[in-house]
Design a protein around this motif. Structure first.
Motif, PDB file in Angstrom:
ATOM      1  N   MET A 167       0.848  -1.195   0.000  1.00 18.81           N
ATOM      2  CA  MET A 167       0.000   0.000   0.000  1.00 18.81           C
ATOM      3  C   MET A 167       0.882   1.244   0.000  1.00 18.81           C
ATOM      4  O   MET A 167       1.764   1.383   0.847  1.00 18.81           O
ATOM      5  N   GLY A 168       0.689   2.144  -0.952  1.00 18.59           N
ATOM      6  CA  GLY A 168       1.449   3.383  -1.004  1.00 18.59           C
ATOM      7  C   GLY A 168       0.846   4.454  -0.107  1.00 18.59           C
ATOM      8  O   GLY A 168      -0.349   4.420   0.204  1.00 18.59           O
ATOM      9  N   LEU A 169       1.678   5.424   0.291  1.00 16.45           N
ATOM     10  CA  LEU A 169       1.216   6.477   1.194  1.00 16.45           C
ATOM     11  C   LEU A 169       0.097   7.297   0.566  1.00 16.45           C
ATOM     12  O   LEU A 169      -0.912   7.583   1.228  1.00 16.45           O
ATOM     13  N   GLN A 170       0.245   7.684  -0.688  1.00 16.98           N
ATOM     14  CA  GLN A 170      -0.778   8.515  -1.317  1.00 16.98           C
ATOM     15  C   GLN A 170      -2.096   7.763  -1.475  1.00 16.98           C
ATOM     16  O   GLN A 170      -3.173   8.330  -1.230  1.00 16.98           O
ATOM     17  N   ARG A 171      -2.006   6.514  -1.853  1.00 19.76           N
ATOM     18  CA  ARG A 171      -3.230   5.705  -2.004  1.00 19.76           C
ATOM     19  C   ARG A 171      -3.967   5.572  -0.676  1.00 19.76           C
ATOM     20  O   ARG A 171      -5.191   5.713  -0.610  1.00 19.76           O
ATOM     21  N   LEU A 172      -3.220   5.312   0.390  1.00 17.98           N
ATOM     22  CA  LEU A 172      -3.843   5.170   1.698  1.00 17.98           C
ATOM     23  C   LEU A 172      -4.431   6.496   2.167  1.00 17.98           C
ATOM     24  O   LEU A 172      -5.556   6.547   2.682  1.00 17.98           O
ATOM     25  N   THR A 173      -3.683   7.578   1.970  1.00 20.85           N
ATOM     26  CA  THR A 173      -4.183   8.897   2.359  1.00 20.85           C
ATOM     27  C   THR A 173      -5.459   9.249   1.612  1.00 20.85           C
ATOM     28  O   THR A 173      -6.427   9.752   2.201  1.00 20.85           O
ATOM     29  N   ASP A 174      -5.483   8.974   0.318  1.00 26.33           N
ATOM     30  CA  ASP A 174      -6.674   9.264  -0.491  1.00 26.33           C
ATOM     31  C   ASP A 174      -7.884   8.476   0.005  1.00 26.33           C
ATOM     32  O   ASP A 174      -9.003   9.013   0.052  1.00 26.33           O
ATOM     33  N   ARG A 175      -7.657   7.227   0.374  1.00 26.09           N
ATOM     34  CA  ARG A 175      -8.777   6.411   0.847  1.00 26.09           C
ATOM     35  C   ARG A 175      -9.287   6.923   2.189  1.00 26.09           C
ATOM     36  O   ARG A 175     -10.504   6.981   2.424  1.00 26.09           O
ATOM     37  N   MET A 176      -8.373   7.296   3.068  1.00 23.06           N
ATOM     38  CA  MET A 176      -8.774   7.838   4.357  1.00 23.06           C
ATOM     39  C   MET A 176      -9.588   9.124   4.184  1.00 23.06           C
ATOM     40  O   MET A 176     -10.609   9.332   4.848  1.00 23.06           O
ATOM     41  N   ASN A 177      -9.142   9.990   3.270  1.00 24.33           N
ATOM     42  CA  ASN A 177      -9.849  11.240   3.041  1.00 24.33           C
ATOM     43  C   ASN A 177     -11.228  11.003   2.433  1.00 24.33           C
ATOM     44  O   ASN A 177     -12.190  11.711   2.760  1.00 24.33           O
ATOM     45  N   ALA A 178     -11.330  10.006   1.556  1.00 27.00           N
ATOM     46  CA  ALA A 178     -12.627   9.690   0.965  1.00 27.00           C
ATOM     47  C   ALA A 178     -13.612   9.217   2.028  1.00 27.00           C
ATOM     48  O   ALA A 178     -14.790   9.602   2.027  1.00 27.00           O
ATOM     49  N   LEU A 179     -13.139   8.394   2.945  1.00 28.89           N
ATOM     50  CA  LEU A 179     -14.002   7.946   4.045  1.00 28.89           C
ATOM     51  C   LEU A 179     -14.363   9.109   4.967  1.00 28.89           C
ATOM     52  O   LEU A 179     -15.465   9.153   5.513  1.00 28.89           O
ATOM     53  N   ALA A 180     -13.434  10.059   5.119  1.00 30.01           N
ATOM     54  CA  ALA A 180     -13.684  11.189   6.023  1.00 30.01           C
ATOM     55  C   ALA A 180     -14.824  12.072   5.532  1.00 30.01           C
ATOM     56  O   ALA A 180     -15.568  12.643   6.334  1.00 30.01           O
ATOM     57  N   VAL A 181     -14.972  12.183   4.214  1.00 30.90           N
ATOM     58  CA  VAL A 181     -16.051  13.016   3.664  1.00 30.90           C
ATOM     59  C   VAL A 181     -17.407  12.543   4.176  1.00 30.90           C
ATOM     60  O   VAL A 181     -18.297  13.347   4.470  1.00 30.90           O
ATOM     61  N   ASP A 182     -17.556  11.234   4.304  1.00 29.52           N
ATOM     62  CA  ASP A 182     -18.836  10.658   4.716  1.00 29.52           C
ATOM     63  C   ASP A 182     -18.901  10.323   6.201  1.00 29.52           C
ATOM     64  O   ASP A 182     -19.852   9.673   6.646  1.00 29.52           O
ATOM     65  N   ALA A 183     -17.894  10.754   6.966  1.00 34.86           N
ATOM     66  CA  ALA A 183     -17.914  10.473   8.400  1.00 34.86           C
ATOM     67  C   ALA A 183     -19.152  11.109   9.041  1.00 34.86           C
ATOM     68  O   ALA A 183     -19.458  12.271   8.790  1.00 34.86           O
ATOM     69  N   PRO A 184     -19.885  10.353   9.875  1.00 40.96           N
ATOM     70  CA  PRO A 184     -21.133  10.865  10.468  1.00 40.96           C
ATOM     71  C   PRO A 184     -20.854  11.766  11.667  1.00 40.96           C
ATOM     72  O   PRO A 184     -20.972  11.366  12.817  1.00 40.96           O
ATOM     73  N   THR A 185     -20.468  13.007  11.403  1.00 40.66           N
ATOM     74  CA  THR A 185     -20.097  13.927  12.476  1.00 40.66           C
ATOM     75  C   THR A 185     -21.292  14.261  13.368  1.00 40.66           C
ATOM     76  O   THR A 185     -22.404  14.473  12.891  1.00 40.66           O
ATOM     77  N   VAL A 186     -21.031  14.315  14.665  1.00 41.91           N
ATOM     78  CA  VAL A 186     -22.057  14.568  15.685  1.00 41.91           C
ATOM     79  C   VAL A 186     -21.768  15.908  16.347  1.00 41.91           C
ATOM     80  O   VAL A 186     -20.675  16.115  16.892  1.00 41.91           O
ATOM     81  N   GLU A 187     -22.709  16.819  16.310  1.00 43.31           N
ATOM     82  CA  GLU A 187     -22.502  18.156  16.860  1.00 43.31           C
ATOM     83  C   GLU A 187     -22.219  18.111  18.368  1.00 43.31           C
ATOM     84  O   GLU A 187     -22.914  17.423  19.113  1.00 43.31           O
ATOM     85  N   ALA A 188     -21.209  18.872  18.775  1.00 49.30           N
ATOM     86  CA  ALA A 188     -20.912  18.964  20.209  1.00 49.30           C
ATOM     87  C   ALA A 188     -22.019  19.713  20.938  1.00 49.30           C
ATOM     88  O   ALA A 188     -22.339  19.405  22.095  1.00 49.30           O
ATOM     89  N   VAL A 189     -22.577  20.714  20.285  1.00 51.28           N
ATOM     90  CA  VAL A 189     -23.746  21.472  20.750  1.00 51.28           C
ATOM     91  C   VAL A 189     -24.533  21.810  19.490  1.00 51.28           C
ATOM     92  O   VAL A 189     -24.010  21.679  18.371  1.00 51.28           O
ATOM     93  N   PRO A 190     -25.783  22.272  19.593  1.00 51.14           N
ATOM     94  CA  PRO A 190     -26.500  22.696  18.382  1.00 51.14           C
ATOM     95  C   PRO A 190     -25.759  23.848  17.698  1.00 51.14           C
ATOM     96  O   PRO A 190     -25.638  24.944  18.253  1.00 51.14           O
TER      97      PRO A 190
END
Length: 231
Positions: A79-102
């Motif tokens: 696994m190359g660094l750029q390939r892994l970084t790209d995959r991590m960033n792609a997953l991050a776009v869809d990360a289900p972020t939860v608001e700390a406050v409204p």
């Protein structure tokens, strides 16, 4: 008076554990070929899958995506660094972020006070904009920077200095709001007031020596601003 606020994203706007625990589980499921490899990768990023929690030293808390990828790469042959970084960033776009406050009500109040609002994250800019958009607050920000936006990443102060330049504000009239030492060290280096919040992984004892004030969460900012007296 404080005239601008620049926020960290994960652990500050969004509850860190509830937002990024699911991302880490998905990443491990995608990358690991065996339970043993999954355990090794989890240890490398300081993640506890059984409790969906992060160790205080986890690079996921404050490092950039390439830095997180670099600690996993020795355990991912081929696994190359750029390939892994790209995959991590792609997953991050869809990360289900939860608001700390409204968030929308709070940021509407802050903008109503005439404050300039910025974001400085060690995430990439694309997921950062997606997360703000998902929570209907993207339009309330004057400045958004990820580690890939051309200003570097925290704890260096480049993102914060760019916010000050673009808004025309004196750094001493800006508060950096974050949940990690990286955030607060960047704020100090930029000559800003430093506000710590406890919606990340670090506790008050770790953050207090680096902050001008420690708040439970960003919901306490309006009252703090009302009471703020410059040092």
């Amino acid at each position: 008076m404080i005239q601008g606020l620049i926020f960290d994203k994960d652990g500050t706007l969004f509850d860190f554990r509830r937002s990024w625990g699911g991302w880490a589980l998905s990443l491990l499921d995608e990358l690991a070929d065996s339970p043993a490899q999954r355990a090794v990768l989890a240890e490398a990023i300081g993640f506890h899958p059984e409790t969906v929690d992060f160790a205080p030293h986890s690079p996921v808390i404050a490092a950039t995506a390439p830095e997180i990828a670099a600690v996993m790469l020795p355990h991912l042959p081929g696994m190359g660094l750029q390939r892994l970084t790209d995959r991590m960033n792609a997953l991050a776009v869809d990360a289900p972020t939860v608001e700390a406050v409204p968030l929308r009500p709070l940021f509407t109040v802050l903008r109503g006070r005439g404050l300039k609002i910025g974001l400085a994250t060690n995430d990439t800019e694309r997921p950062a904009r997606a997360h703000l958009g998902n929570h209907a607050i993207l339009d309330l920000f004057d400045f958004i920077a990820g580690y890939d936006s051309g200003y570097g990443g925290k704890p260096a102060p480049g993102q914060l200095q760019a916010f000050a330049r673009q808004t025309g504000l004196d750094p001493a009239r800006i508060a950096m709001v974050g949940d990690s030492r990286h955030d607060l060290e960047a704020g100090r280096a930029a000559g800003m007031v430093c506000v710590a919040v406890l919606t990340g992984v670090a506790g008050a004892a770790e953050l207090a020596p680096h902050a001008d004030v420690v708040l439970p969460d960003i919901g306490g900012l309006p009252d703090w601003l009302d009471a703020f007296v410059p040092a």
